[in-house]
Design an enzyme around this catalytic site. Structure first.
Site, PDB file in Angstrom:
ATOM      1  N   ARG A   1      29.927 -28.875  -8.011  1.00 19.68           N
ATOM      2  CA  ARG A   1      30.940 -27.919  -8.457  1.00 19.68           C
ATOM      3  C   ARG A   1      32.292 -28.563  -8.182  1.00 19.68           C
ATOM      4  NH1 ARG A   1      30.932 -21.989  -5.791  1.00 19.68           N
ATOM      5  NH2 ARG A   1      31.582 -23.274  -4.021  1.00 19.68           N
TER       6      ARG A   1
ATOM      7  N   TYR B   1      22.766  10.309 -17.845  1.00 17.89           N
ATOM      8  CA  TYR B   1      22.878   9.669 -19.155  1.00 17.89           C
ATOM      9  C   TYR B   1      21.570   8.990 -19.553  1.00 17.89           C
ATOM     10  CZ  TYR B   1      27.991  10.162 -19.173  1.00 17.89           C
ATOM     11  OH  TYR B   1      29.277  10.646 -19.185  1.00 17.89           O
TER      12      TYR B   1
ATOM     13  N   MET C   1      30.561   6.917 -13.928  1.00 12.42           N
ATOM     14  CA  MET C   1      31.830   6.355 -13.460  1.00 12.42           C
ATOM     15  C   MET C   1      32.255   6.934 -12.117  1.00 12.42           C
ATOM     16  SD  MET C   1      35.588   6.286 -15.283  1.00 12.42           S
ATOM     17  CE  MET C   1      35.074   5.235 -16.634  1.00 12.42           C
TER      18      MET C   1
ATOM     19  N   LYS D   1      38.801 -15.140   2.072  1.00 12.90           N
ATOM     20  CA  LYS D   1      39.286 -15.170   0.698  1.00 12.90           C
ATOM     21  C   LYS D   1      38.905 -13.887  -0.041  1.00 12.90           C
ATOM     22  CE  LYS D   1      35.098 -17.565  -0.792  1.00 12.90           C
ATOM     23  NZ  LYS D   1      34.504 -18.723  -1.491  1.00 12.90           N
TER      24      LYS D   1
END
Length: 356
Positions: free
Chosen positions: A130, A252, A300, A34
């Site tokens: 679930r 960053y 990114m 899947k």
């Protein structure tokens, strides 16, 4: 020069891992492919296992139809079952097996016009809470299925909540709840963690997923200990190399300061490719065959790596983010996630290269 980021897919390792699952049982093993084969390519996975897998398991009817459209003829099980009457009809037409986990699905089936019988697996909630009918409601659901001439009850199944944990007490309790019951058909219980732990005595179908791709979900058993081999190797290369002085910061937020005069390599990969943004300083990265550490924040399109102790590293040097040399389970642990997510989040910007 083409951007060097790519995912190498070694299909012989997928077959190896499937065979490791088969070692545990003399019965059937359905390969779970899947979510686009856990990011590896669903159809490619099915084709790689076409001569070996007893069947395949996917999440939804759409995925099953994609496999049928690609010429896959082996049994296909839809783990979430049909969403509506139309999907019951599609399952009937294309010989797709469905999980039944809620009475509403049988109401939808009553509204469907089936062209052929549909094989169903009744899902019972043995503790995960679930999907699945309660144990006490299972006899009524079984009777409804068996009284429907358009349905064939193939198996009863359940899913383990804690089979991956070192403390196996609740896993053992779930096994007991299912195996102590007298079912009219055979059981399917084991996921990857349960397969790695030896499976469940008496079950007739195992459903391994993540272990097929070379990752162990178990807290206390590594992929290497389980004899698994990684199917995917995520690679890139250095696109820049420069020196920084002790105390200089990188990236960053200036979150990493060099503890010494250091040499920094910039790698062409980032969260835009699916590399985890939350991977912290210290996450292993292999550069030119030597283990290094990620430093600073993931950007990114780039990450930065301390290559001070790899003097031979230069622009163009190969980098592995996970695979044969870097354990994806360790990368996932440090990033606060699991290997499933890392595989599934790999973006389409990363070319998949098929090997063997």
């Amino acid at each position: 020069m083409t951007r060097p980021t790519r995912a190498l897919l070694k299909w012989s390792n997928l077959r190896h891992n499937y065979r490791k699952a088969r070692e545990v049982t003399s019965h059937e093993v359905y390969a779970v492919i899947k979510s686009d084969g856990y990011g590896h390519g669903m159809v490619a996975c099915a084709n790689a296992l076409s001569g070996e897998a007893d069947g395949f398991a996917v999440a939804c009817v759409d995925e099953a139809l994609k496999l049928r459209g690609a010429g896959i003829r082996q049994p296909i099980l839809v783990l979430e079952g049909a969403y509506d009457a139309e999907e019951w009809e599609q399952a009937s037409e294309h010989h797709i097996q469905l999980v039944v986990h809620h009475p509403q699905q049988l109401k939808d089936r009553a509204a469907a016009e089936l062209s052929d019988e549909v094989a169903v697996w009744l899902k019972v909630s043995s503790g995960m809470n679930r999907l699945g009918v309660k144990l006490e409601d299972a006899p009524e659901m079984i009777a409804r299925i068996r009284n429907d001439r358009g349905l064939i009850l193939r198996h009863v199944m359940s899913h383990f909540a804690t089979s991956d944990e070192a403390d196996t007490s609740f896993y053992e309790e779930q096994k007991r709840r299912m195996t102590d019951h007298a079912w009219p058909v055979s059981l399917s219980l084991s996921n990857s963690a349960s397969v790695i732990r030896g499976g469940v005595t008496g079950e007739k179908v195992m459903r391994p997923g993540i272990m097929l791709y070379g990752s162990s979900p178990c807290e206390d058993i590594t992929a290497r200990d389980a004899g698994l081999k990684p199917v995917m190797t995520l690679q890139s290369a250095l696109i820049s190399v420069h020196d920084v002085k002790a105390g200089d910061t990188v990236g960053y937020g200036c979150t990493w300061a060099a503890p010494r005069n250091s040499r920094i390599g910039v790698v062409a990969i980032g969260y835009g490719d699916g590399y985890p943004r939350h991977a912290p300083t210290g996450t292993p990265v292999n550069v030119a065959g030597k283990l290094c550490q990620l430093v600073g924040r993931v950007s990114m399109d780039m990450i930065t790596v301390d290559i001070t102790d790899v003097p031979e590293a230069r622009i163009g040097s190969p980098v592995e983010l996970w695979g044969e040399l870097v354990d994806i389970d360790e990368v996932a642990r440090l990033a606060g996630t699991i290997s499933y997510e890392l595989y599934c989040r790999l973006t389409q910007r990363v070319p998949r290269i098929n090997l063997q």
